[in-house]
Design an enzyme around this catalytic site. Sequence first.
Site, mmCIF file in Angstrom:
data_model
loop_
_atom_site.group_PDB
_atom_site.id
_atom_site.type_symbol
_atom_site.label_atom_id
_atom_site.label_comp_id
_atom_site.label_asym_id
_atom_site.label_seq_id
_atom_site.Cartn_x
_atom_site.Cartn_y
_atom_site.Cartn_z
ATOM 1 N N TYR A 1 2.554 4.817 0.980
ATOM 2 C CA TYR A 1 2.629 5.595 2.223
ATOM 3 C C TYR A 1 1.459 6.581 2.264
ATOM 4 O O TYR A 1 1.082 7.146 1.230
ATOM 5 C CB TYR A 1 3.938 6.374 2.287
ATOM 6 C CG TYR A 1 5.183 5.518 2.402
ATOM 7 C CD1 TYR A 1 5.328 4.574 3.410
ATOM 8 C CD2 TYR A 1 6.242 5.685 1.507
ATOM 9 C CE1 TYR A 1 6.483 3.811 3.526
ATOM 10 C CE2 TYR A 1 7.405 4.929 1.617
ATOM 11 C CZ TYR A 1 7.516 3.988 2.628
ATOM 12 O OH TYR A 1 8.666 3.241 2.734
ATOM 13 N N HIS B 1 9.359 -9.295 5.717
ATOM 14 C CA HIS B 1 9.135 -7.878 5.382
ATOM 15 C C HIS B 1 10.037 -7.003 6.252
ATOM 16 O O HIS B 1 10.254 -7.318 7.431
ATOM 17 C CB HIS B 1 7.657 -7.533 5.627
ATOM 18 C CG HIS B 1 7.253 -6.258 4.977
ATOM 19 N ND1 HIS B 1 7.515 -5.025 5.535
ATOM 20 C CD2 HIS B 1 6.611 -6.012 3.809
ATOM 21 C CE1 HIS B 1 7.054 -4.080 4.735
ATOM 22 N NE2 HIS B 1 6.502 -4.642 3.677
ATOM 23 N N PHE C 1 8.123 1.534 -1.224
ATOM 24 C CA PHE C 1 9.149 1.767 -0.196
ATOM 25 C C PHE C 1 9.848 3.122 -0.299
ATOM 26 O O PHE C 1 10.491 3.563 0.655
ATOM 27 C CB PHE C 1 10.218 0.649 -0.194
ATOM 28 C CG PHE C 1 9.683 -0.704 0.188
ATOM 29 C CD1 PHE C 1 9.322 -0.981 1.497
ATOM 30 C CD2 PHE C 1 9.520 -1.704 -0.767
ATOM 31 C CE1 PHE C 1 8.819 -2.226 1.855
ATOM 32 C CE2 PHE C 1 9.024 -2.957 -0.415
ATOM 33 C CZ PHE C 1 8.667 -3.214 0.897
ATOM 34 N N ASP D 1 0.868 -1.183 0.000
ATOM 35 C CA ASP D 1 0.000 0.000 0.000
ATOM 36 C C ASP D 1 0.902 1.229 0.000
ATOM 37 O O ASP D 1 1.938 1.215 0.664
ATOM 38 C CB ASP D 1 -0.847 -0.048 1.293
ATOM 39 C CG ASP D 1 -2.100 0.803 1.228
ATOM 40 O OD1 ASP D 1 -2.829 0.690 0.231
ATOM 41 O OD2 ASP D 1 -2.366 1.559 2.178
#
Length: 220
Positions: free
Chosen positions: A63, A183, A74, A61
Amino acid sequence: MPESWRSALAGELAKPYFHQLQQFLAEERRSHQVFPPEADVFNAFRLTPFERTNVLLLGQDPYHDDGQAHGLCFSVQPGIKSPPSLVNMFKELRDDLGCRIPNHGFLEGWARQGMLMLNAVLTVRAHEPNSHKDRGWETFTDAVIRALDAREDPVVFVLWGNYAQKKGRLINTGRHRVLTAAHPSPLSAKKFFGSRPFSAINQALEQLGKRPIDWQLPNH
């Protein structure tokens, strides 16, 4: 969306769900703040053309805080503090390959080297994580994975965490490389640390006869 991807995904872009998704987003942008800005939603595709994609790094998803998201998983815009997952990525990169931790979290330099930095969902309502989940983006990004999977030229798929790893079912592991790890979020970083995913990506690229990624980002 650039031409190379538009032709690879032509069938998908014409489907009713994609038009409904566009209508939903238009309505959302009228009544709410949505990230990333409209011009940045397809940045990953612009920076990494279909035929030049050698690695796919899958996020979940975008930020959801001000000024962060700009269309690459990321990554954050220049001048924005690196979020915890990205801080952990940089720590592991330093331990894995000796890379200096940059003074920013802008990962465009990686995308320009053939790494498609794709979130499964490409938009989010400001300050409301997962608010655009199950609206059609996942169907679209699954089609992106399938389009790369159908390519003769092999790809290194990088799946961190359970959510991304479920997408492994879309990939022909006989032709492509699939690299999994925990993760990098603080919740699972203990397992991420020491997994050496960056050297593993380069090793896989070299085995496929492709150029490894220069992970060292210059300071801004």
